[in-house]
Write an enzyme that holds these catalytic residues in place. Structure first.
Site, PDB file in Angstrom:
ATOM      1  N   SER A 127       0.490  -1.369  -0.038  1.00 11.42           N
ATOM      2  CA  SER A 127      -0.421   0.164   0.213  1.00 11.42           C
ATOM      3  C   SER A 127       0.602   1.266   0.370  1.00 11.42           C
ATOM      4  O   SER A 127      -0.086   2.421  -0.213  1.00 11.42           O
ATOM      5  CB  SER A 127      -0.443  -0.130   1.359  1.00 11.42           C
ATOM      6  OG  SER A 127      -0.287  -0.097   2.363  1.00 11.42           O
ATOM      7  N   GLU A 164      17.642  -3.201   3.405  1.00  8.45           N
ATOM      8  CA  GLU A 164      17.231  -2.830   2.099  1.00  8.45           C
ATOM      9  C   GLU A 164      18.071  -2.320   0.480  1.00  8.45           C
ATOM     10  O   GLU A 164      17.393  -3.439  -0.384  1.00  8.45           O
ATOM     11  CB  GLU A 164      15.859  -1.244   1.870  1.00  8.45           C
ATOM     12  CG  GLU A 164      14.493  -1.360   1.632  1.00  8.45           C
ATOM     13  CD  GLU A 164      13.708  -2.194   1.604  1.00  8.45           C
ATOM     14  OE1 GLU A 164      13.263  -2.316   2.349  1.00  8.45           O
ATOM     15  OE2 GLU A 164      13.284  -2.964   0.111  1.00  8.45           O
ATOM     16  N   ASP A 176      11.745   5.871   5.894  1.00  4.84           N
ATOM     17  CA  ASP A 176      10.689   4.496   6.450  1.00  4.84           C
ATOM     18  C   ASP A 176      11.374   4.096   7.611  1.00  4.84           C
ATOM     19  O   ASP A 176      10.530   3.353   9.019  1.00  4.84           O
ATOM     20  CB  ASP A 176      10.168   3.565   5.091  1.00  4.84           C
ATOM     21  CG  ASP A 176       9.873   4.045   3.883  1.00  4.84           C
ATOM     22  OD1 ASP A 176      10.030   5.013   4.231  1.00  4.84           O
ATOM     23  OD2 ASP A 176      10.028   3.718   3.272  1.00  4.84           O
ATOM     24  N   TYR A 226      11.996   4.286  -9.112  1.00  7.11           N
ATOM     25  CA  TYR A 226      12.049   4.611  -7.746  1.00  7.11           C
ATOM     26  C   TYR A 226      14.241   5.092  -8.190  1.00  7.11           C
ATOM     27  O   TYR A 226      14.202   6.131  -7.904  1.00  7.11           O
ATOM     28  CB  TYR A 226      11.951   4.033  -6.232  1.00  7.11           C
ATOM     29  CG  TYR A 226      12.537   4.144  -5.606  1.00  7.11           C
ATOM     30  CD1 TYR A 226      11.587   4.707  -4.555  1.00  7.11           C
ATOM     31  CD2 TYR A 226      14.191   4.160  -4.860  1.00  7.11           C
ATOM     32  CE1 TYR A 226      11.962   5.532  -3.672  1.00  7.11           C
ATOM     33  CE2 TYR A 226      13.981   5.335  -3.745  1.00  7.11           C
ATOM     34  CZ  TYR A 226      13.238   5.413  -2.980  1.00  7.11           C
ATOM     35  OH  TYR A 226      13.659   5.857  -1.878  1.00  7.11           O
TER      36      TYR A 226
HETATM   37  C1  GLA Z   1      10.484   4.764  -0.023  1.00  7.69           C
HETATM   38  C2  GLA Z   1      11.525   4.939   0.179  1.00  7.69           C
HETATM   39  C3  GLA Z   1      11.598   6.714   1.122  1.00  7.69           C
HETATM   40  C4  GLA Z   1      11.656   8.061   0.530  1.00  7.69           C
HETATM   41  C5  GLA Z   1      10.055   8.103  -0.388  1.00  7.69           C
HETATM   42  C6  GLA Z   1       9.433   8.856  -1.239  1.00  7.69           C
HETATM   43  O1  GLA Z   1       8.735   4.815   0.427  1.00  7.69           O
HETATM   44  O2  GLA Z   1      11.963   4.031   0.589  1.00  7.69           O
HETATM   45  O3  GLA Z   1      13.291   5.900   1.502  1.00  7.69           O
HETATM   46  O4  GLA Z   1      12.373   7.339  -0.754  1.00  7.69           O
HETATM   47  O5  GLA Z   1       9.752   6.849  -1.174  1.00  7.69           O
HETATM   48  O6  GLA Z   1       9.580   9.400  -0.214  1.00  7.69           O
END
Ligand code: GLA
Length: 389
Positions: A127, A164, A176, A226
């Site tokens: 999500s 990660e 995060d 990303y």
């Molecule tokens: C993901 C990544 C974070 C951040 C966000 C965008 O959640 O895990 O580190 O870069 O995207 O803000």
């Protein structure tokens, strides 16, 4: 039955009635503002949620690892070994806890024994509320608890991010794992990712709530764009560094950026860098607005953040745009934006209490009509960081 009892019961069913099992919890997170700034040395403003991942675990006498997720019952018990901590596609979700075990060992904390480990999360999977970072921090917390490793909660965040990045191949920033490991009830974390300095800002939502709208568009960060965005920013930074002395895009004010942006040789990269610079400034202003109780301003900055993520950073897509643009039409919505990495995932909206039912009804119907499948809505609360239960 409470989640703690649920995981302990299932654990005993699967792994037997022996002593030594413990239960743990790590939250999910939502980012209020400051998106795609954390790998650009900018600010973020996330908070931990009361929903998250519950775990039960016990140390074994051998080096075996046995994993079970109640969210993926059909996968059954997945076995591995401490001597085989390598990322494998078929290992599925267990790559997250295994990555953290690997990361601890890389940092010199040797894990002496295998374990049985069961998890059950109430964060919707995929999500964008960081179910994977939640599992990572949960694993780190559990390892520290069982083996007495001398690491702080901030270290748990860094170890999770290291796993990660280097085990699971997603070049994520620190937001995060930090939001989860350092979460505090009724507070958001105002973090400067340039040096990891942070303060807590109370989230007093009088007469309003945070509502998450989940697009249900399936995505995985690994195969999303990303990493591409991240490298576009890195290239733009290198170009800017030829004309101005900065360490990250987060060092620039809007004016400095406008004066130096001709150093960036590609119009797409100009847009990416512009987002990173302006979003960082928006985040600083949003926290100021919150501190002076100007919630309307906070909402406007959330909206501006979405526009920038849509037009300059191009990480939204029709699903997130529909959720947000429909939310903006609802009376009583203070602000709405995509949250997390984007490309699917969910939105976060600040909604007045009396408007919540209307919001869910109106946005839900419009989304279904336009996208062809339903969105899910969650009214969430700001919760604490990880803990033993
Ligand atoms: C993901 C990544 C974070 C951040 C966000 C965008 O959640 O895990 O580190 O870069 O995207 O803000």
């Amino acid at each position: 039955m409470e989640m703690k009892e649920t995981v302990l019961k299932k654990f005993k069913e699967l792994f037997g009635e022996r002593e030594g099992v413990k239960a743990f919890f790590a939250p999910g997170r939502v980012n209020l503002i400051g998106e795609h700034t954390d790998y650009n040395g900018g600010h973020v403003f996330p908070c931990a949620l009361t929903i998250g991942t519950y775990g039960a675990a016990r140390v074994r006498t051998d080096r075996k690892l046995r994993f079970y997720s109640m969210n993926f019952d059909r996968l059954g018990v997945i076995e591995s070994d401490l001597d085989d901590l390598v990322s494998k596609k078929e290992a599925g979700w267990t790559n997250y806890p295994k990555g953290v075990m690997w990361a601890f060992e890389q940092k010199g904390f040797l894990i002496p024994n295998g374990m049985d480990f069961l998890i059950y999360g109430n964060i919707p999977n995929g999500s964008g509320l960081s179910s994977s970072a939640s599992v990572e921090v949960l694993t780190g917390y559990m390892l520290r608890d069982f083996f007495g490793f001398d690491v702080s909660n901030q270290d748990l965040a860094l170890i999770g991010q290291y796993a990660e990045n280097n085990f699971n191949g997603v070049n994520c920033g620190i937001m995060d794992q930090f939001a989860i490991a350092m979460g505090k009830e009724d507070n958001a974390v105002f973090l400067d990712t340039a040096d990891l300095s942070y303060t807590y800002a109370p989230i007093k939502l009088d007469g309003m709530k945070l509502v998450i709208a989940c697009s249900n568009k399936k995505r995985g960060l690994g195969d999303s764009k990303y990493n591409e965005r991240r490298s576009e920013c890195e290239t733009a930074l290198a170009e800017l560094q030829k004309v101005i002395d900065i360490k990250g895009l987060g060092d620039l004010t809007e004016e400095q950026f406008e004066q130096s942006k001709t150093a960036i040789k590609d119009p797409v990269r100009v847009k990416r860098a512009k987002h990173a610079v302006y979003e960082n400034q928006r985040t600083v202003h949003a926290v100021e607005a919150l501190q002076s109780n100007d919630i309307e301003k906070f909402g406007q900055l959330m909206n501006a953040s979405h526009v920038s993520l849509r037009d300059d950073y191009e990480v939204t897509g029709i699903e997130l745009d529909t959720l947000v643009e429909e939310a903006w039409k609802v009376e009583g919505v203070i602000g709405s934006r995509m949250t997390g990495a984007g490309f699917g995932g969910c939105t976060v909206s600040l909604v007045k209490d009396e408007a919540i039912d209307r919001f869910i009804d109106q946005v839900g119907k419009a989304y279904l009509a336009k996208i062809g499948y339903a969105a899910d809505f969650y009214v969430v609360e700001v919760g604490d960081g990880p803990r033993a239960l």
